[in-house]
Design a protein around this motif. Structure first.
Motif, PDB file in Angstrom:
ATOM      1  N   GLY A 303       0.814  -1.204   0.000  1.00 43.63           N
ATOM      2  CA  GLY A 303       0.000   0.000   0.000  1.00 43.63           C
ATOM      3  C   GLY A 303       0.848   1.254   0.000  1.00 43.63           C
ATOM      4  O   GLY A 303       0.554   2.224  -0.715  1.00 43.63           O
ATOM      5  N   ARG A 304       1.922   1.251   0.801  1.00 42.51           N
ATOM      6  CA  ARG A 304       2.806   2.422   0.834  1.00 42.51           C
ATOM      7  C   ARG A 304       3.479   2.640  -0.519  1.00 42.51           C
ATOM      8  O   ARG A 304       3.640   3.770  -0.980  1.00 42.51           O
ATOM      9  CB  ARG A 304       3.846   2.256   1.944  1.00 42.51           C
ATOM     10  N   ASP A 305       3.877   1.536  -1.153  1.00 40.20           N
ATOM     11  CA  ASP A 305       4.476   1.655  -2.490  1.00 40.20           C
ATOM     12  C   ASP A 305       3.490   2.281  -3.470  1.00 40.20           C
ATOM     13  O   ASP A 305       3.861   3.120  -4.298  1.00 40.20           O
ATOM     14  CB  ASP A 305       4.914   0.281  -3.000  1.00 40.20           C
ATOM     15  N   ALA A 306       2.226   1.860  -3.390  1.00 40.98           N
ATOM     16  CA  ALA A 306       1.205   2.390  -4.301  1.00 40.98           C
ATOM     17  C   ALA A 306       0.933   3.865  -4.042  1.00 40.98           C
ATOM     18  O   ALA A 306       0.599   4.623  -4.967  1.00 40.98           O
ATOM     19  CB  ALA A 306      -0.088   1.585  -4.163  1.00 40.98           C
ATOM     20  N   ASN A 307       1.079   4.290  -2.801  1.00 44.96           N
ATOM     21  CA  ASN A 307       0.791   5.682  -2.457  1.00 44.96           C
ATOM     22  C   ASN A 307       1.911   6.635  -2.855  1.00 44.96           C
ATOM     23  O   ASN A 307       1.660   7.840  -2.982  1.00 44.96           O
ATOM     24  CB  ASN A 307       0.505   5.804  -0.962  1.00 44.96           C
TER      25      ASN A 307
END
Length: 318
Positions: A303-307
């Motif tokens: 999720g952090r990578d996507a954000n």
């Protein structure tokens, strides 16, 4: 006396023609800064034709009108391949045959750098851990030695061009793209470009999903990103189009710092668009939203990578 004056005038004219010709060999990004340019005739240049090895650098000495030029490209996070690739394409289109091409270790590293001709600082900067070289020719009429390197915040280009005496300037000239006949934009668009154009026109924004950023870094990752090429096609098709590049982060760190970081990431993408695709700066702007608009949960690494992303937001017609 009159004859001597005439000879001097002719020599001066030939030198001016030589400089105009050399300037047309390559087209650098619009914001590239010329550091040095000088022409000598007659002169010679030892053109590398292979990597350094066994204590020797293979070279071919070429003679004629020698023009030496260097440029600085103020762009953060640019790679040497991203600098060289569009220049190599221009040489190919102009009819040049590549004789030799290498990157740092394949060139011979430290030894290659100090055996070949490099203009002294501050005219040229060479990172001994990251540089590329290319030599090319058109028959025996024109020879090129092209060296590129980079620092943390800038790219650097050195061009040494040797034209045989009597070579017409037009043999190395490249047409200005604004003067070339233009085909309809849709005829040349890739599927990626068509998909991005459709998404941004329908939704008003699109995520440039293949871009990569490390946590805490504003540097755009290395590599060729198809989303940037597609966005460049979209903007080039209509100079009236304008987009805002909006950076986003994960939730690691304070909000104020993340807003600054996300704005810096958007600015890094903007500079890459201007540098590699010659997009007019007036068509682009850069802003940051920090972690206020997540597209996934920040509780997981995925999720952090996507954000950590940059979106292109289409503006209305002024």
């Amino acid at each position: 006396m009159i004859r001597l004056a005439a000879i001097c005038a002719c020599a001066l004219l030939l030198n001016c023609v030589a400089q105009a010709s050399a300037a047309q060999v390559l087209r650098l990004p619009s914001h590239a800064q010329t550091i040095t340019e000088n022409t000598a005739f007659p002169d010679s240049y030892a053109l590398p034709t292979g990597p350094f090895g066994d204590g020797h650098l293979p070279e071919r000495v070429v003679e004629g009108r020698v023009t030496r030029q260097t440029w600085r490209i103020p762009t953060q996070g640019i790679t040497t391949l991203q600098i060289l690739a569009p220049l190599r394409t221009q040489l190919d289109e102009a009819g040049y045959e590549v004789l030799f091409e290498c990157d740092t270790r394949a060139c011979g590293g430290f030894d290659f750098r100090f055996e070949t001709e490099v203009l002294p600082p501050p005219d040229m900067y060479v990172n001994l851990a990251d540089f590329r070289f290319l030599s090319a020719q058109i028959g025996n009429q024109s020879h090129i030695g092209l060296l590129v390197s980079r620092s943390e915040n800038s790219g650097f280009v050195q061009l040494i061009h040797v034209a045989r005496a009597g070579t017409p300037p037009s043999s190395v000239a490249r047409p200005d793209p604004d003067d070339a006949p233009q085909e309809p934009a849709n005829a040349q668009e890739t599927p990626e470009a068509q998909s991005l154009a459709q998404a941004i026109q329908q939704n008003g924004h699109v995520v440039l999903s293949d871009l990569t950023f490390d946590t805490g870094s504003s540097d755009l990752g290395q590599g060729d990103f198809s989303s940037l090429a597609a966005l460049a096609d979209f903007l080039a098709a209509d100079p009236a189009r304008r987009v805002v590049l909006v950076g986003h982060t994960d939730t690691v760190g304070a909000l104020d710092r993340n807003i600054d970081l996300s704005r810096a990431r958007a600015a890094s993408v903007l500079e890459r668009m201007v540098t590699l695709y010659n997009i007019d700066r007036t068509q682009l702007a850069a802003e940051g939203a920090g972690y206020l608009a997540p597209r996934a949960s920040n509780a997981t690494k995925a999720g952090r990578d996507a954000n950590r992303r940059v979106e292109a937001v289409l503006l209305g017609t002024p």
